[in-house]
Design a protein around this motif. Structure first.
Motif, PDB file in Angstrom:
ATOM      1  N   PHE A   1     -14.421   3.906  -5.382  1.00 41.10           N
ATOM      2  CA  PHE A   1     -13.258   3.051  -5.635  1.00 41.10           C
ATOM      3  C   PHE A   1     -11.973   3.858  -5.448  1.00 41.10           C
TER       4      PHE A   1
ATOM      5  N   VAL B   1       1.574   2.154  -3.573  1.00 43.94           N
ATOM      6  CA  VAL B   1       0.387   2.670  -4.260  1.00 43.94           C
ATOM      7  C   VAL B   1       0.108   4.105  -3.820  1.00 43.94           C
ATOM      8  N   ARG B   2       0.179   4.361  -2.514  1.00 47.42           N
ATOM      9  CA  ARG B   2      -0.029   5.736  -2.032  1.00 47.42           C
ATOM     10  C   ARG B   2       1.038   6.670  -2.589  1.00 47.42           C
TER      11      ARG B   2
ATOM     12  N   LEU C   1      -4.942  -0.160  -1.534  1.00 48.75           N
ATOM     13  CA  LEU C   1      -5.241  -1.442  -2.161  1.00 48.75           C
ATOM     14  C   LEU C   1      -6.536  -1.322  -2.941  1.00 48.75           C
ATOM     15  N   CYS C   2      -6.719  -2.214  -3.880  1.00 50.15           N
ATOM     16  CA  CYS C   2      -8.002  -2.386  -4.541  1.00 50.15           C
ATOM     17  C   CYS C   2      -8.332  -3.881  -4.451  1.00 50.15           C
TER      18      CYS C   2
ATOM     19  N   PRO D   1       0.802  -1.224   0.000  1.00 50.83           N
ATOM     20  CA  PRO D   1       0.000   0.000   0.000  1.00 50.83           C
ATOM     21  C   PRO D   1       0.839   1.280   0.000  1.00 50.83           C
TER      22      PRO D   1
ATOM     23  N   TRP E   1      -9.127   3.291  -2.700  1.00 50.31           N
ATOM     24  CA  TRP E   1      -7.781   2.970  -3.178  1.00 50.31           C
ATOM     25  C   TRP E   1      -6.768   3.925  -2.555  1.00 50.31           C
TER      26      TRP E   1
END
Length: 146
Positions: free
Chosen positions: A92, A29-30, A101-102, A26, A96
């Motif tokens: 979404f 992604v962030r 996460l997705c 994560p 996210w």
């Protein structure tokens, strides 16, 4: 080849790709979503790299009469943009950004960081239930604009 085996192989390939690319983290992604901070472009390369096999898959699909393990193709419609689609997309994106996460990576992350992934998955399931309850409410009649 039967559908279960094909699904298992595809899921394992997808999960392995997520793990190898670092998309189960994560923080990474962030970092991609932090445009004005310490931006991490890794996810852009992963998404760009995923477009190549998908483009090839669409080319192959056009030349096939039927899929390998199904009687017919089940391709999504190209529906117009609706308020429901916009709302779902916004939910979404917010999930996210907050969770990093997705759905797919969250399930794969259960093997790496089960506690954090489970918190996300519980919230995701709560969202699914909420949408089901909202969809069950009576919808107001909308006059046909034609």
């Amino acid at each position: 080849m039967n559908r279960t085996l094909i699904s298992l192989i595809a899921g394992m390939l997808f999960g392995a790709g997520l793990a190898v690319s670092g998309m189960l983290d994560p923080v990474r992604v962030r970092g991609f979503l932090d445009l004005f901070g310490r931006w991490d472009p890794t996810l852009a390369f992963v998404m760009g790299g995923a477009m190549i096999p998908m483009a090839l898959a669409w080319l192959v699909q056009r030349r096939m009469a039927t899929p390998i393990a199904e009687a017919a193709f089940h391709l999504p419609d190209t529906d117009p943009v609706t308020p429901r689609l916009l709302g779902g997309s916004a939910m979404f994106g917010i999930g996210w950004a907050l969770g990093g996460l997705c759905p797919g990576p969250a399930l794969a992350a259960l093997a790496i960081n089960p506690l954090a992934a489970m918190v996300f998955i519980v919230a995701m399931i709560a969202g699914f239930i909420l949408v089901t309850k909202i969809d069950a409410l009576p919808q107001p009649a909308i006059a046909d604009a034609r």
